[in-house]
Design an enzyme around this catalytic site. Structure first.
Site, PDB file in Angstrom:
ATOM      1  N   SER A   8      41.323  44.203  33.604  1.00 39.33           N
ATOM      2  CA  SER A   8      42.293  43.983  35.062  1.00 39.33           C
ATOM      3  C   SER A   8      43.293  44.570  34.930  1.00 39.33           C
ATOM      4  O   SER A   8      44.362  44.241  33.965  1.00 39.33           O
ATOM      5  CB  SER A   8      42.314  42.751  34.768  1.00 39.33           C
ATOM      6  N   HIS A  33      38.895  46.519  36.839  1.00 36.22           N
ATOM      7  CA  HIS A  33      39.201  45.606  37.715  1.00 36.22           C
ATOM      8  C   HIS A  33      40.522  45.444  38.488  1.00 36.22           C
ATOM      9  O   HIS A  33      41.886  45.363  37.818  1.00 36.22           O
ATOM     10  CB  HIS A  33      39.108  44.183  36.862  1.00 36.22           C
ATOM     11  N   MET A  37      45.649  39.400  45.068  1.00 39.10           N
ATOM     12  CA  MET A  37      46.713  37.639  45.193  1.00 39.10           C
ATOM     13  C   MET A  37      47.427  38.269  46.184  1.00 39.10           C
ATOM     14  O   MET A  37      48.188  38.494  46.534  1.00 39.10           O
ATOM     15  CB  MET A  37      46.827  37.107  43.330  1.00 39.10           C
ATOM     16  N   HIS A  66      39.061  42.427  42.977  1.00 31.88           N
ATOM     17  CA  HIS A  66      38.273  40.977  42.651  1.00 31.88           C
ATOM     18  C   HIS A  66      39.448  40.438  43.989  1.00 31.88           C
ATOM     19  O   HIS A  66      40.836  40.152  43.647  1.00 31.88           O
ATOM     20  CB  HIS A  66      39.119  40.272  41.889  1.00 31.88           C
ATOM     21  N   MET A  68      42.050  37.742  45.449  1.00 34.54           N
ATOM     22  CA  MET A  68      41.972  35.804  45.412  1.00 34.54           C
ATOM     23  C   MET A  68      42.612  36.039  46.796  1.00 34.54           C
ATOM     24  O   MET A  68      43.634  35.607  46.318  1.00 34.54           O
ATOM     25  CB  MET A  68      42.625  35.557  44.417  1.00 34.54           C
ATOM     26  N   MET A 137      34.866  32.717  36.782  1.00 32.49           N
ATOM     27  CA  MET A 137      36.321  32.406  36.754  1.00 32.49           C
ATOM     28  C   MET A 137      36.184  31.562  35.508  1.00 32.49           C
ATOM     29  O   MET A 137      35.547  30.177  35.212  1.00 32.49           O
ATOM     30  CB  MET A 137      36.614  31.877  37.174  1.00 32.49           C
ATOM     31  N   ASP A 179      35.626  36.817  33.860  1.00 32.92           N
ATOM     32  CA  ASP A 179      36.902  37.150  34.256  1.00 32.92           C
ATOM     33  C   ASP A 179      37.728  35.662  33.634  1.00 32.92           C
ATOM     34  O   ASP A 179      37.845  34.621  34.504  1.00 32.92           O
ATOM     35  CB  ASP A 179      37.020  37.335  35.662  1.00 32.92           C
TER      36      ASP A 179
HETATM   37  C1  DX5 Z   1      43.338  36.245  36.783  1.00 31.04           C
HETATM   38  C2  DX5 Z   1      42.222  37.712  36.579  1.00 31.04           C
HETATM   39  C3  DX5 Z   1      42.226  37.607  36.344  1.00 31.04           C
HETATM   40  C4  DX5 Z   1      42.935  38.361  34.917  1.00 31.04           C
HETATM   41  C5  DX5 Z   1      42.484  38.167  33.888  1.00 31.04           C
HETATM   42  O1  DX5 Z   1      43.145  35.396  38.070  1.00 31.04           O
HETATM   43  O2  DX5 Z   1      41.223  37.621  37.874  1.00 31.04           O
HETATM   44  O3  DX5 Z   1      41.293  39.153  36.171  1.00 31.04           O
HETATM   45  O4  DX5 Z   1      43.306  39.517  35.240  1.00 31.04           O
HETATM   46  O5  DX5 Z   1      43.091  38.431  32.768  1.00 31.04           O
HETATM   47  P1  DX5 Z   1      43.187  37.912  30.986  1.00 31.04           P
HETATM   48  O6  DX5 Z   1      41.979  38.498  30.766  1.00 31.04           O
HETATM   49  O7  DX5 Z   1      44.487  38.557  30.494  1.00 31.04           O
HETATM   50  O8  DX5 Z   1      43.097  36.906  31.149  1.00 31.04           O
HETATM   51 ZN    ZN Z   2      40.385  38.777  38.306  1.00 26.95          ZN
END
Ligand code: DX5
Ligand code: ZN
Length: 226
Positions: A8, A33, A37, A66, A68, A137, A179
């Site tokens: 990510s 990834h 947001m 992804h 959000m 998640m 994730d």
């Molecule tokens: C959280 C994201 C993840 C995040 C994962 O909302 O969707 O993709 O970046 O990060 P780590 O691996 O640090 O938990």
């Molecule tokens: Zn993510």
């Protein structure tokens, strides 16, 4: 089945994103990834289609967007045009889940649904044939660097059973992605529970090699998953 790693870029150095995605591809990452947001669906604000378009020429591997965000639909064609290959969204954030899935596929991308820790898998009941990726998640969305929520393991087994039954009945293949909080010390149990794609943000970008690459940590993740 070997696990695919999707670093990510939320935890990458945003001032050097092109270099960072080239480095993860060179280290064997299967997907990039890309966490979007909107400070509305989640309490944080990140990157959009312009950044996707900017990194696209730097890598060959799929860009896994992804979303959000709420609402969802207007961003789908924009990300498809910006070079996304996979687009996933949270079903609670779309008024018409079936339509959003179809919109993603019609724009030439693979489509997926994302399940928050408290979101039930029943959202899949009537759309299994329109889903290419199921993303569970294992943290609440919004931030990198959080701790893996252990109840995700049971949910992964349930999602794996749904996918296997679907494929056994002649359905299309579906990737099972996880994730949040994936590290070298828990990836083995995550893969054993049925995940075949693991997102890893802070675990990868927080552990650079001396030359700034990520071969060491990527190898460690893959080896631990075996
Ligand atoms: C959280 C994201 C993840 C995040 C994962 O909302 O969707 O993709 O970046 O990060 P780590 O691996 O640090 O938990
Ligand atoms: Zn993510």
């Amino acid at each position: 089945m070997t696990v695919r790693i999707a670093p990510s870029i939320l935890s990458a150095d945003f001032s050097r994103l092109g270099e960072e995605v080239r480095a993860i591809e060179a280290a064997g990452a299967e997907w990039v990834h890309f966490d979007v947001m909107d400070n509305h669906y989640v309490p944080n604000l990140t990157i959009g289609p312009l950044v996707c378009e900017a990194i696209r020429p730097h890598v060959q591997i799929p860009i896994d967007v992804h979303l959000m965000v709420e609402p969802v639909d207007a961003l789908i064609p924009m990300f498809a045009k910006a070079g996304a290959n996979i687009i996933t969204f949270h079903p609670e954030a779309s008024r018409h889940v079936d339509r959003s899935l179809q919109l993603i596929r019609d724009s030439g991308c693979k489509a997926g649904l994302v399940f928050n820790p408290a979101t039930p898998l029943e959202w899949l009941d009537h759309v299994m044939d329109k889903v290419d990726v199921i993303l569970l998640m294992s943290v609440n969305p919004g931030f990198g660097g959080q701790k893996f929520i252990p109840s995700t393991l049971g949910k992964l087994r349930q999602a794996r059973a749904r996918i296997d039954a679907h494929v056994a009945a002649g359905g299309q293949p579906i990737a099972l992605e996880v994730d949040g909080g994936v590290k070298t010390d828990n990836i083995a149990e995550i893969v054993a529970a049925g995940a075949d794609v693991c997102v890893a943000g802070s675990a990868v970008f927080g552990a650079p090699d001396v030359d700034g690459g990520y071969r060491g940590v990527m190898q460690a993740l893959k080896q631990a998953a075996r």
